[in-house]
Write an enzyme that holds these catalytic residues in place. Structure first.
Site, mmCIF file in Angstrom:
data_model
loop_
_atom_site.group_PDB
_atom_site.id
_atom_site.type_symbol
_atom_site.label_atom_id
_atom_site.label_comp_id
_atom_site.label_asym_id
_atom_site.label_seq_id
_atom_site.Cartn_x
_atom_site.Cartn_y
_atom_site.Cartn_z
ATOM 1 N N GLY A 229 0.817 -1.212 0.000
ATOM 2 C CA GLY A 229 0.000 0.000 0.000
ATOM 3 C C GLY A 229 0.849 1.259 0.000
ATOM 4 O O GLY A 229 0.345 2.356 -0.235
ATOM 5 N N SER A 231 3.395 1.352 -2.071
ATOM 6 C CA SER A 231 3.904 1.371 -3.439
ATOM 7 C C SER A 231 3.500 2.629 -4.184
ATOM 8 O O SER A 231 2.384 3.125 -4.034
ATOM 9 C CB SER A 231 3.383 0.164 -4.216
ATOM 10 O OG SER A 231 4.166 -0.947 -3.922
HETATM 11 N N1 ARG Z 1 4.606 -3.804 -3.610
HETATM 12 C C1 ARG Z 1 4.145 -3.171 -2.423
HETATM 13 C C2 ARG Z 1 2.940 -2.295 -2.749
HETATM 14 O O1 ARG Z 1 2.340 -2.510 -3.772
HETATM 15 C C3 ARG Z 1 5.252 -2.429 -1.726
HETATM 16 C C4 ARG Z 1 6.204 -3.382 -1.166
HETATM 17 C C5 ARG Z 1 7.339 -2.725 -0.519
HETATM 18 N N2 ARG Z 1 7.984 -3.759 0.195
HETATM 19 C C6 ARG Z 1 9.055 -3.564 0.968
HETATM 20 N N3 ARG Z 1 9.516 -4.580 1.643
HETATM 21 N N4 ARG Z 1 9.621 -2.387 1.036
HETATM 22 O O2 ARG Z 1 2.486 -1.511 -1.952
#
Ligand code: ARG
Length: 415
Positions: A229, A231
């Site tokens: 979230g 991202s």
């Molecule tokens: N892909 C995730 C999103 O859509 C963000 C992931 C970030 N992960 C991390 N370990 N920093 O919100």
């Protein structure tokens, strides 16, 4: 135990908001969790913050107001986010709304709410863990930037990066409304956390089953991380006393897992593309197809053409005319794909069987620029003119009835 991770996405399917945790659209990596290791993956060390301290932060939401990704204000009309927030298996989806100027998601209706007129994905994206994880959103109407709660943020340029603002060990800051634990609940209040930038060599050794590309950036700190979230949202660094955008939240295995750093799209790699898109000088992909008998052709379609071998994106042309560029007319034939010509056959007073003139599709620069490659022009009065990358003289074969006229155009080699 096995812990599945994740570029975990909050996806929209038609009108129904779905929370996708480990669905088919996820990039899922299995890794073993050693016994006794905490499986709690909080944004530990994250604290409440306010939008006035991070006025470039926006929330991407579904029509029902569900927050699914972050983003950053580049200027009044453009938002930078992660491509995986808007690209689901190659299908681009448009966020229903962008909300700026809010500290609390529950206060969204008091923010500046905008719809998205256009999504511009960075070309060639295949998955967040393979890089190229950025997209630009053009807003339907501009944000009001006079408020202290809605402000643009500057980009880290290649020169800034060379100067060390994103060097190893630099403390960076990430903000968002992402979950407080991997698979956990989401906060109402904007969160902030500081993490230290790692080298790509170090990130690669943490992720031996991935290929970390130069356009990715790793940042981590014990018990601190971005999470699902977050991202699309900003990772910022200080340039002097000013915060600038260094990264876009992209992916990681779990969240705040000490073995696996958070991964971000490296903004300095994309700054020239961002500058061009927001200036209106778009580049569109051309796919190259090759046939030994007749040299190579360009098409805008990525599909293979019978007898031709597709070699992938080989060039880019402008989608917007700028001074010093020449229009290319696109002709389409369902059997052989689409072609580009400089002449409009309608102007010549004849059409070509089976081909339909569709529109001016692209422009090519007529002066050489640093990242351009040559196109050779061949002319045939019956067929109009074609462009090829190879000079038939070099291939040792001529095309019957075709006249080689020399280099007539350059195309960009990068998006
Ligand atoms: N892909 C995730 C999103 O859509 C963000 C992931 C970030 N992960 C991390 N370990 N920093 O919100």
């Amino acid at each position: 135990m096995l812990s599945a991770l994740t570029v975990r996405r909050w996806a929209i399917a038609s009108t129904i908001a779905l929370l996708i945790g480990c669905g088919a659209e996820d990039i899922t990596e299995q890794h073993s969790q050693s016994p006794g290791q905490s499986i709690q993956q909080d944004i530990v060390g994250g604290t409440n913050t306010t939008i006035s301290d991070n006025p470039w932060q926006v929330s991407l939401q579904t029509s029902s107001g569900f927050h699914f990704c972050g983003g950053s204000v580049i200027n009044a009309n453009w938002i930078l986010t992660a491509q995986h927030c808007v690209n689901y298996g190659g299908v681009i989806s448009t966020p229903a709304r962008v909300v700026a100027g809010i500290t609390n998601i529950s206060g969204s209706n008091s923010g500046q709410i905008r719809t998205v007129a256009e999504v511009v994905p960075y070309p060639g994206y295949v998955g967040a863990n393979k890089g190229k994880d950025v997209a630009l959103l053009r807003l339907s109407s501009p944000l009001e930037l006079s408020s202290g709660n809605v402000q643009a943020i500057g980009l880290v340029t290649a020169a800034d990066a060379s100067g060390g603002v994103t060097g190893t060990g630099v403390v960076s800051r990430v903000t968002g409304w992402g979950t407080l634990a991997s698979g956990g609940s989401s906060p109402d209040t904007l969160q902030t956390v500081d993490v230290s930038i790692l080298s790509n060599i170090s990130a690669q050794s943490s992720y031996p089953n991935e290929t970390i590309t130069a356009d990715q950036l790793a940042s981590a700190a014990p018990g601190k991380d971005s999470c699902q979230g977050d991202s699309g949202g900003p990772l910022t660094v200080l340039k002097g006393s000013t915060r600038v955008l260094a990264g876009v939240v992209s992916w990681g295995y779990g969240c705040a897992d000490s073995r696996y750093p958070g991964m971000y799209a490296r903004v300095s790699s994309f700054a020239p593309w961002i500058d061009r898109v927001i200036a209106g000088a778009r580049r569109v992909a051309l796919y190259r197809h090759y046939n030994r008998g007749s040299g190579d052709h360009f098409y805008t379609l990525s599909s293979s053409v019978a007898g031709y071998v597709s070699e992938g994106v080989s060039g880019f042309v402008l989608a917007t005319q700028i001074p010093g560029s020449t229009p290319l007319y696109r002709y389409f034939n369902s059997r052989s794909g689409d072609h580009f010509y400089t002449t409009n056959w309608s102007d010549l007073g004849f059409g070509r069987d089976g081909y339909a003139y569709e529109w001016v599709e692209a422009y090519v620069p007529t002066d050489s620029a640093p990242d351009t490659a040559n196109w050779y022009r061949y002319f045939n009065t019956g067929n109009g003119d074609h462009f090829y990358t190879t000079n038939w003289n070099e291939l040792g074969a001529g095309g019957g009835g075709w006249i080689y006229e020399g280099v007539r155009a350059q195309v960009y080699t990068t998006p």
